[in-house]
Scaffold this motif. Structure first.
Motif, PDB file in Angstrom:
ATOM      1  N   SER A 178       0.817  -1.221   0.000  1.00 29.84           N
ATOM      2  CA  SER A 178       0.000   0.000   0.000  1.00 29.84           C
ATOM      3  C   SER A 178       0.847   1.267   0.000  1.00 29.84           C
ATOM      4  CB  SER A 178      -0.919   0.011   1.222  1.00 29.84           C
ATOM      5  OG  SER A 178      -0.183   0.247   2.418  1.00 29.84           O
ATOM      6  N   PHE A 179       2.159   1.140   0.156  1.00 30.00           N
ATOM      7  CA  PHE A 179       3.010   2.326   0.204  1.00 30.00           C
ATOM      8  C   PHE A 179       2.901   3.099  -1.103  1.00 30.00           C
ATOM      9  CE2 PHE A 179       6.316   0.779   3.579  1.00 30.00           C
ATOM     10  CZ  PHE A 179       5.322   0.859   4.536  1.00 30.00           C
ATOM     11  N   ASP A 180       2.694   4.407  -0.956  1.00 30.41           N
ATOM     12  CA  ASP A 180       2.491   5.296  -2.096  1.00 30.41           C
ATOM     13  C   ASP A 180       3.829   5.560  -2.791  1.00 30.41           C
ATOM     14  OD1 ASP A 180       1.744   7.240  -3.875  1.00 30.41           O
ATOM     15  OD2 ASP A 180       1.573   8.828  -2.382  1.00 30.41           O
ATOM     16  N   GLY A 181       3.917   5.219  -4.076  1.00 32.19           N
ATOM     17  CA  GLY A 181       5.173   5.393  -4.794  1.00 32.19           C
ATOM     18  C   GLY A 181       5.227   6.635  -5.650  1.00 32.19           C
ATOM     19  N   SER A 182       4.206   7.466  -5.606  1.00 31.87           N
ATOM     20  CA  SER A 182       4.193   8.630  -6.492  1.00 31.87           C
ATOM     21  C   SER A 182       5.011   9.788  -5.954  1.00 31.87           C
ATOM     22  CB  SER A 182       2.745   9.081  -6.733  1.00 31.87           C
ATOM     23  OG  SER A 182       2.118   9.404  -5.487  1.00 31.87           O
ATOM     24  N   LYS A 183       4.863  10.069  -4.631  1.00 33.67           N
ATOM     25  CA  LYS A 183       5.562  11.215  -4.054  1.00 33.67           C
ATOM     26  C   LYS A 183       6.323  10.889  -2.779  1.00 33.67           C
ATOM     27  CE  LYS A 183       2.446  14.897  -5.667  1.00 33.67           C
ATOM     28  NZ  LYS A 183       1.586  16.035  -5.220  1.00 33.67           N
ATOM     29  N   SER A 184       6.180   9.685  -2.251  1.00 34.26           N
ATOM     30  CA  SER A 184       6.664   9.404  -0.904  1.00 34.26           C
ATOM     31  C   SER A 184       7.702   8.295  -0.876  1.00 34.26           C
ATOM     32  CB  SER A 184       5.491   9.023   0.013  1.00 34.26           C
ATOM     33  OG  SER A 184       4.542  10.062   0.061  1.00 34.26           O
ATOM     34  N   VAL A 185       8.562   8.381   0.118  1.00 31.95           N
ATOM     35  CA  VAL A 185       9.501   7.310   0.436  1.00 31.95           C
ATOM     36  C   VAL A 185       9.378   7.031   1.930  1.00 31.95           C
ATOM     37  CG1 VAL A 185      11.105   7.820  -1.426  1.00 31.95           C
ATOM     38  CG2 VAL A 185      11.394   8.947   0.780  1.00 31.95           C
ATOM     39  N   TYR A 186       9.885   5.876   2.371  1.00 24.97           N
ATOM     40  CA  TYR A 186       9.612   5.411   3.721  1.00 24.97           C
ATOM     41  C   TYR A 186      10.895   4.941   4.395  1.00 24.97           C
ATOM     42  CZ  TYR A 186       4.879   5.380   1.834  1.00 24.97           C
ATOM     43  OH  TYR A 186       3.695   5.755   1.242  1.00 24.97           O
ATOM     44  N   LYS A 187      10.919   5.109   5.698  1.00 25.01           N
ATOM     45  CA  LYS A 187      11.992   4.565   6.528  1.00 25.01           C
ATOM     46  C   LYS A 187      11.364   3.753   7.657  1.00 25.01           C
ATOM     47  CE  LYS A 187      15.581   8.129   6.009  1.00 25.01           C
ATOM     48  NZ  LYS A 187      16.710   7.254   5.660  1.00 25.01           N
ATOM     49  N   LEU A 188      11.806   2.525   7.800  1.00 26.54           N
ATOM     50  CA  LEU A 188      11.382   1.679   8.901  1.00 26.54           C
ATOM     51  C   LEU A 188      12.563   1.556   9.855  1.00 26.54           C
ATOM     52  CD1 LEU A 188       8.936  -0.051   9.787  1.00 26.54           C
ATOM     53  CD2 LEU A 188      10.020  -1.963   8.649  1.00 26.54           C
ATOM     54  N   THR A 189      12.411   2.056  11.082  1.00 26.43           N
ATOM     55  CA  THR A 189      13.542   2.151  12.015  1.00 26.43           C
ATOM     56  C   THR A 189      13.280   1.335  13.265  1.00 26.43           C
ATOM     57  OG1 THR A 189      14.059   4.385  11.237  1.00 26.43           O
ATOM     58  CG2 THR A 189      15.001   3.715  13.348  1.00 26.43           C
ATOM     59  N   ILE A 190      14.255   0.506  13.629  1.00 28.31           N
ATOM     60  CA  ILE A 190      14.260  -0.171  14.926  1.00 28.31           C
ATOM     61  C   ILE A 190      15.247   0.574  15.801  1.00 28.31           C
ATOM     62  CG2 ILE A 190      14.700  -2.315  16.163  1.00 28.31           C
ATOM     63  CD1 ILE A 190      14.062  -3.850  13.657  1.00 28.31           C
ATOM     64  N   ILE A 244      12.841   2.264   2.275  1.00 29.84           N
ATOM     65  CA  ILE A 244      11.929   1.607   1.337  1.00 29.84           C
ATOM     66  C   ILE A 244      11.443   2.658   0.338  1.00 29.84           C
ATOM     67  CG2 ILE A 244       9.801   0.305   1.066  1.00 29.84           C
ATOM     68  CD1 ILE A 244      10.058  -0.582   3.964  1.00 29.84           C
ATOM     69  N   ILE A 245      11.822   2.499  -0.914  1.00 35.41           N
ATOM     70  CA  ILE A 245      11.410   3.434  -1.964  1.00 35.41           C
ATOM     71  C   ILE A 245      10.495   2.690  -2.921  1.00 35.41           C
ATOM     72  CG2 ILE A 245      12.186   4.982  -3.795  1.00 35.41           C
ATOM     73  CD1 ILE A 245      14.899   5.102  -2.407  1.00 35.41           C
ATOM     74  N   PRO A 246       9.192   2.951  -2.876  1.00 29.47           N
ATOM     75  CA  PRO A 246       8.271   2.264  -3.795  1.00 29.47           C
ATOM     76  C   PRO A 246       8.519   2.706  -5.234  1.00 29.47           C
ATOM     77  CG  PRO A 246       7.112   3.317  -1.961  1.00 29.47           C
ATOM     78  CD  PRO A 246       8.489   3.870  -1.981  1.00 29.47           C
ATOM     79  N   VAL A 247       8.410   1.775  -6.139  1.00 28.85           N
ATOM     80  CA  VAL A 247       8.580   2.052  -7.568  1.00 28.85           C
ATOM     81  C   VAL A 247       7.244   1.800  -8.258  1.00 28.85           C
ATOM     82  CG1 VAL A 247       9.857   1.463  -9.659  1.00 28.85           C
ATOM     83  CG2 VAL A 247      10.992   1.330  -7.427  1.00 28.85           C
ATOM     84  N   SER A 248       6.795   2.767  -9.029  1.00 31.57           N
ATOM     85  CA  SER A 248       5.524   2.592  -9.735  1.00 31.57           C
ATOM     86  C   SER A 248       5.641   1.451 -10.743  1.00 31.57           C
ATOM     87  CB  SER A 248       5.143   3.886 -10.460  1.00 31.57           C
ATOM     88  OG  SER A 248       6.052   4.141 -11.516  1.00 31.57           O
ATOM     89  N   ASN A 249       4.512   0.869 -11.106  1.00 27.63           N
ATOM     90  CA  ASN A 249       4.531  -0.258 -12.032  1.00 27.63           C
ATOM     91  C   ASN A 249       5.162   0.119 -13.368  1.00 27.63           C
ATOM     92  OD1 ASN A 249       3.378  -2.032 -10.230  1.00 27.63           O
ATOM     93  ND2 ASN A 249       1.286  -1.671 -10.933  1.00 27.63           N
ATOM     94  N   GLY A 250       4.890   1.356 -13.830  1.00 23.93           N
ATOM     95  CA  GLY A 250       5.474   1.793 -15.097  1.00 23.93           C
ATOM     96  C   GLY A 250       6.986   1.870 -15.018  1.00 23.93           C
ATOM     97  N   ASP A 251       7.482   2.486 -13.949  1.00 16.74           N
ATOM     98  CA  ASP A 251       8.928   2.586 -13.775  1.00 16.74           C
ATOM     99  C   ASP A 251       9.548   1.216 -13.542  1.00 16.74           C
ATOM    100  OD1 ASP A 251       8.954   5.307 -14.113  1.00 16.74           O
ATOM    101  OD2 ASP A 251       8.783   5.764 -11.971  1.00 16.74           O
TER     102      ASP A 251
END
Length: 775
Positions: A74-86, A264-271
């Motif tokens: 579900s992570f949005d790949g159009s404008k956002s990137v994510y960091k998961l930190t422990i 975590i950097i989501p990549v759109s299906n096209g890219d």
């Protein structure tokens, strides 16, 4: 794979800091915790509630993994990137002790018990590994205005929380003060209690760095001096195609302050298609190059290298994943920053990380000449300074799962046993649970009675709630008397069955005190007369007439209380044969040998701690006596509801209440009523299989939110496993549990616990009996 536009899209250069505060790459900090980074990029950090993943069975793990994969997808790949930190944070033991220990100079006669409790808490905290682990999700997004960014994060939190709830987890946005405290604790390990930042209600704060940065920082090629500590930043250079689901958690087992961050950097299906096509072109080009090296004129067969075949297979699998399995592409990397007290410790920790990674066919490397970049990347600021991305599908990304083991840590809670995995004491406040009722299951000798007594003592010392114990065997006396409570020997001490509570104190749920008390006395008389023909509707009306007249005198102030003796005298005074006959039928229970409920109460039923000892109750009065006890508890619940005070109610041998249909209905109704009135019941059961044969009991136990399971027979353990979804490992733990050990189920959290205490502690002497456990 060559560096592409996708990999560069959130990669930003670091400006050389001119002062310590510049190490924090945040331009503005808003009260909500939102941060402005640069170039229309905003970030916000959310704390994730941990779940008990490591102790779950294979089927449950697979289910958690599937649901977590849905979150990753579900992570949005159009404008956002994510960091998961422990984040591993040091617990200041001195501060923890200051918050946990009780004052032992109250002078009320129970300071010795507070000292005994303090010794237990001291041992817990000193034996703790002194670190807590927290999980964070940081979202960075490009937005043209701060209002749009704020709305985006509000929407993201709402949507993400719905998804995490599917995991029995949740997320919570960190406001400015919470966020900076987390940063401060890392930079200032050992000085956590000195954090004092308060947001001053400005639109945003530019001087926050002054509150959280260390006094000094010096960057070297492979480590950083931070205050009195030494930090090192490393990255996972590569990891195999198959990785275990405990990889991140095992890396984070380092016993030191650390930040382990998965970008975590989501990549759109096209890219993603473009990336796969480019990789396919590269592979085919390599194949063509190899083919040209072999001369067909030589007549030799062309055999492609294994790597080329492997690359072709990977690409085919990628395409199949995207087309048929709803997989997406992500760019991932893992960066770690950790602290040490000296160089020797730093090298030891570095070696430990490398060995842990190698066990999973991965390779850790030190970020030479990129230590500051690694620090900014690992701490959840929201920036990425390191570029070591690897393309992964949804499953591979989800396999880097951060969940491990839950720590129950209610600030107002009481000790609930040490978690067998973390060795940390679990602190639980039943008042904060959706349903605070508690069930305790265990075979004879498992230690369940000691468990209940231990928590009773903790409730007495740590809460202001009332405590009521229904004790069938008279075991509770030593503990109750040591706590200054009242032991009532039911059937021997005088308890007035006709007491009336005039003020029910709930205008929204008005109760007629006269009707309520009259109904109860009539039911009591019906019970002692065995509901025979001598107590029909006419006799009930006579009793009701007498009670209404007598209670009116109490309401008017003409009398302080009434008793069954008054009812007896009133009936005799009516001059009616039916009334006289009824009075004579009651004589044995009013002026005869069973008159323990007919006179003024001679014990303190209003003591904060009351134990109803049923071992002194004659067999003939058992049902009637239980009615009186339940009525007294009812009245206490009603009174305490008005005072907003909790009532902790303990039922030993709950099996008895499910032995007859009438008592089953009564106890089921009582559970529901107690919950409504702020009562928290603890029900102790020995033979769970037999009780579960009663449909009402089965439903109550199956829906229980708070269950303590101690050693069980094989059939009972398997039945509990079916009801609560226990793993095979947990079933085995129940079968062979030592005294004082077992499994807690609190809400959706299930963990193994150890609630034993030292035998030389004064509390042990109070809760232990010569018979290990007769409950």
């Amino acid at each position: 794979m060559a560096v592409s536009t996708i990999e560069k899209r959130d990669l930003s250069r670091m400006k050389r800091p001119s002062r310590v505060q510049d190490v924090i790459p945040i331009k503005r900090l808003y009260e909500s915790g939102m941060r402005y980074l640069d170039d229309n990029r905003y970030a916000k950090t959310f704390e994730i509630t941990d779940i008990d993943y490591s102790s779950s069975g294979d089927d449950e793990r697979a289910d958690i993994f599937d649901r977590y994969s849905t979150i990753i997808n579900s992570f949005d790949g159009s404008k956002s990137v994510y960091k998961l930190t422990i984040c591993n944070q040091h617990v200041n033991k001195h501060s923890a002790l200051q918050q946990s220990l009780l004052s032992a100079d109250v002078g009320d006669g129970y300071d010795n018990l507070r000292l005994a409790y303090n010794r237990l808490r001291y041992d817990d905290i000193q034996g703790d590994n002194a670190y807590i682990q927290r999980k964070f999700l940081t979202i960075s997004t490009y937005q043209s205005k701060e209002e749009k960014a704020d709305a985006y994060f509000v929407r993201s939190e709402r949507d993400m929380n719905k998804r995490f709830l599917m995991l029995d987890s949740s997320i919570r946005a960190l406001n400015a003060e919470d966020y900076l405290e987390m940063i401060y604790d890392f930079f200032n390990a050992g000085k956590e209690e000195k954090y004092n930042y308060k947001y001053d209600n400005k639109k945003y704060d530019k001087r926050f760095g002054d509150y959280v940065c260390p006094d000094a920082m010096r960057v070297h090629d492979n480590y950083i001096e931070i205050g009195g500590k030494i930090a090192r930043c490393m990255m996972v250079k590569n990891f195999g195609g198959v990785i275990n689901d405990d990889f991140l958690v095992r890396l984070a087992e380092l016993k030191t302050n650390m930040m382990l961050t998965l970008d975590i950097i989501p990549v759109s299906n096209g890219d993603a298609r473009k990336v796969i096509d480019r990789k396919d072109d590269d592979v085919e080009a390599n194949a063509d190059t190899w083919s040209n090296k072999r001369s067909i004129r030589e007549g030799s067969a062309i055999r492609l290298p294994r790597q080329v075949k492997k690359d072709r297979k990977v690409i085919d699998e990628y395409i199949e994943d995207m087309d048929e399995r709803n997989q997406k592409m992500f760019m991932n990397q893992i960066v770690v920053a950790f602290l040490a007290d000296n160089m020797t410790e730093l090298e030891d920790l570095t070696e430990s990380l490398m060995e842990t990674a190698a066990e999973s066919s991965a390779q850790m490397s030190i970020l030479y000449f990129q230590q500051l970049q690694g620090l900014q990347n690992a701490i959840p600021f929201g920036v990425r300074r390191i570029n070591n991305l690897r393309d992964c599908n949804t499953d591979t990304t989800a396999m880097l799962i951060p969940f491990d083991q839950v720590r129950m840590n209610h600030n107002s809670g009481i000790p609930y046993g040490r978690h067998e995995g973390t060795k940390q004491q679990q602190m639980v406040d039943r008042r904060l649970l959706v349903n605070g009722h508690e069930w305790v299951f265990g075979m004879s000798g498992s230690g369940k009675s000691m468990n209940v007594k231990q928590k009773t003592l903790f409730e007495a010392l740590l809460t202001d709630g009332d405590i009521v114990i229904v004790d069938p065997d008279g075991e509770g006396r030593p503990l109750v008397e040591a706590l200054g409570g009242q032991v009532i020997h039911v059937g021997r001490d005088s308890i007035n069955v006709a007491d009336i509570l005039l003020d029910y104190g709930d205008p929204e749920d008005p109760i007629d005190p006269v009707k309520n008390s009259s109904d109860f006395v009539i039911s009591f008389i019906e019970t002692i007369l065995n509901s025979g023909a001598d107590f029909g509707e006419m006799e009930k009306s006579l009793v009701d007439r007498a009670l209404r007249a007598l209670y009116q005198g109490v309401i008017n102030g003409a009398a302080t209380y009434i008793t069954l003796e008054d009812v007896y005298d009133t009936l005799m005074g009516y001059g009616m044969q039916a009334a006289t006959n009824l009075a004579i039928s009651l004589e044995r229970h009013v002026i005869g040998s069973f008159n323990c409920f007919a006179k003024e109460t001679t014990v303190n039923i209003h003591s904060r701690i009351v134990c109803y000892d049923l071992s002194t109750l004659p067999k003939q009065l058992k049902n009637a006596g239980m009615m009186v006890v339940m009525n007294h508890i009812d009245q206490r619940l009603i009174a305490n509801r008005k005072l907003k005070r909790a009532t902790y109610i303990k039922f030993e041998e709950m099996d008895y209440y499910f032995s007859h249909q009438a008592s089953t209905v009564r106890i089921k109704d009582f559970f529901e009523r107690a919950r409504k009135y702020g009562g928290f019941i603890t029900a102790v059961i020995q033979n769970i299989t037999r009780v579960l044969q009663v449909p009402e009991a089965h439903m109550m136990i199956q829906n229980a939110a708070n269950v303590i399971m101690m050693k069980q027979e094989k059939d009972d353990a398997e039945e509990l496993a079916r009801m609560y979804g226990l793993s095979n490992i947990q079933v085995k733990a129940l079968r062979y549990a030592e005294i004082g050990h077992g499994i807690n189920k609190i809400g959706d959290v299930i963990y193994s616990f150890d609630c034993t205490i030292p035998k030389d502690n004064e509390i042990y002497k109070l809760i232990h009996t010569d018979v290990v456990d007769v409950a």
